[in-house]
Design an enzyme around this catalytic site. Structure first.
Site, mmCIF file in Angstrom:
data_model
loop_
_atom_site.group_PDB
_atom_site.id
_atom_site.type_symbol
_atom_site.label_atom_id
_atom_site.label_comp_id
_atom_site.label_asym_id
_atom_site.label_seq_id
_atom_site.Cartn_x
_atom_site.Cartn_y
_atom_site.Cartn_z
ATOM 1 N N GLN A 7 46.244 47.468 29.280
ATOM 2 C CA GLN A 7 45.384 46.231 29.122
ATOM 3 C C GLN A 7 45.264 46.018 27.573
ATOM 4 O OE1 GLN A 7 43.316 45.729 31.402
ATOM 5 N NE2 GLN A 7 42.140 44.074 29.895
ATOM 6 N N TRP B 153 38.276 36.274 28.514
ATOM 7 C CA TRP B 153 39.330 36.201 29.761
ATOM 8 C C TRP B 153 40.054 37.568 29.956
ATOM 9 C CZ3 TRP B 153 38.366 32.143 32.281
ATOM 10 C CH2 TRP B 153 37.826 30.801 31.689
ATOM 11 N N VAL B 154 40.306 38.200 28.999
ATOM 12 C CA VAL B 154 40.959 39.720 28.959
ATOM 13 C C VAL B 154 40.194 40.545 28.396
ATOM 14 C CG1 VAL B 154 42.911 40.854 28.579
ATOM 15 C CG2 VAL B 154 43.290 38.477 29.307
ATOM 16 N N ALA B 155 39.633 41.566 28.999
ATOM 17 C CA ALA B 155 38.884 42.614 28.458
ATOM 18 C C ALA B 155 39.528 43.525 27.528
ATOM 19 C CB ALA B 155 38.223 43.618 29.508
ATOM 20 N N SER C 209 37.780 47.313 30.457
ATOM 21 C CA SER C 209 38.441 46.580 31.569
ATOM 22 C C SER C 209 37.897 47.429 32.828
ATOM 23 C CB SER C 209 39.862 46.138 31.654
ATOM 24 O OG SER C 209 39.985 45.512 32.789
ATOM 25 N N HIS D 86 39.806 47.096 35.602
ATOM 26 C CA HIS D 86 41.073 47.604 35.739
ATOM 27 C C HIS D 86 41.280 48.901 35.492
ATOM 28 C CE1 HIS D 86 42.330 43.822 37.938
ATOM 29 N NE2 HIS D 86 41.761 43.297 36.944
ATOM 30 N N ASP E 285 42.663 41.982 41.567
ATOM 31 C CA ASP E 285 43.068 40.852 41.315
ATOM 32 C C ASP E 285 43.876 40.151 42.518
ATOM 33 O OD1 ASP E 285 41.796 40.601 39.034
ATOM 34 O OD2 ASP E 285 43.522 40.459 37.876
ATOM 35 N N GLU F 99 35.526 34.274 37.725
ATOM 36 C CA GLU F 99 37.064 34.331 38.036
ATOM 37 C C GLU F 99 36.922 34.513 39.636
ATOM 38 O OE1 GLU F 99 38.464 37.106 34.250
ATOM 39 O OE2 GLU F 99 38.434 38.082 36.124
ATOM 40 N N HIS G 48 38.985 37.747 41.026
ATOM 41 C CA HIS G 48 38.638 39.278 40.711
ATOM 42 C C HIS G 48 37.687 39.880 41.812
ATOM 43 C CE1 HIS G 48 38.215 42.440 37.206
ATOM 44 N NE2 HIS G 48 37.336 42.702 38.139
#
Length: 232
Positions: free
Chosen positions: A111, A139-141, A146, A148, A155, A207, A210
């Site tokens: 990440q 847009w990206v943790a 996250s 993820h 995704d 998103e 997601h």
């Protein structure tokens, strides 16, 4: 199974009942509220799957979920939900909508690499460091924030997505695969995690790709009521 528990007087987004709803006068309603009014809170069977992970609720530094590999992919998912993800992918294919699992569980170090890459992209457009980090976080943790990293996010796009695309975009919402997920994901315990109109609550832009495992009961509840996880 799903339970209903009386929790007393409160402002509850899941269910609330007032005297006015039964046609009582305002004075009667006020009196009744003092003695009989209760709010019902839905308690879901898979409460473990409802953990909110974001910048305000980061994972513990040593967090490490029990994961297993998803059949047919070099991707891993939380051991307790992996079967549900595989079943959803198989069901979509059986209905003629073959899906592609782009990303599932990510380690915190992975990440960090993704976040840094996004920050560098903005820096390449002459953003300041602070602004680049701020924009990248939309847009990206950042690492540890996250879903993820939690092991419950996936995704997903159509199997032919990368024939005409080089990245994940919201054009996915125009595909038959997205329509299938919109109709059936909740049957397998998944929800569109960051829907339109919820950024003020989720902190993340819409998103279309997601999806998050929350359990069948919670997924159906969220879907039916047009809620995001933060509103439970």
């Amino acid at each position: 199974m799903c339970f209903l528990v009386a929790v007393g007087l409160c402002s509850c987004s899941r269910a609330a009942f007032t005297g006015e709803e039964s046609g009582a006068s305002s004075s009667t309603a006020q009196s009744g509220a003092q003695s009989n009014l209760v709010a019902e809170k839905t308690v879901f069977e898979d409460e473990w799957a409802l953990r909110v992970v974001n910048r305000d609720n980061p994972l513990e530094e040593n967090f490490a979920p029990d994961v297993r590999k998803i059949s047919g992919y070099d991707q891993q998912f939380d051991l307790r939900a992996a079967d549900s993800l595989e079943q959803m992918l198989k069901a979509a294919e059986a209905d003629g909508q073959k899906l592609y699992l782009v990303s599932a569980y990510r380690s915190v170090s992975r990440q960090k690499a993704l976040y840094t890459r996004k920050v560098n992209w903005y820096l390449g457009w002459n953003y300041t460091q602070a602004l680049a980090e701020s924009q990248a976080a939309r847009w990206v943790a950042p690492p540890g924030t996250s879903e993820h990293n939690l092991g419950l996010a996936a995704d997903i796009v159509s199997a032919d997505w990368y024939n005409t695309h080089t990245d994940l975009t919201n054009e996915f919402e125009n595909t038959a695969a997205f329509q299938w997920l919109s109709q059936h994901a909740q049957e397998y315990g998944f929800v569109l995690r960051y829907p339109k109109g919820k950024r003020a609550l989720t902190g993340v832009e819409y998103e279309s790709w997601h999806y998050r495992y929350v359990g069948v009961q919670a997924a159906e509840y969220l879907k039916e009521n047009g809620l995001c996880l933060e509103e439970l």
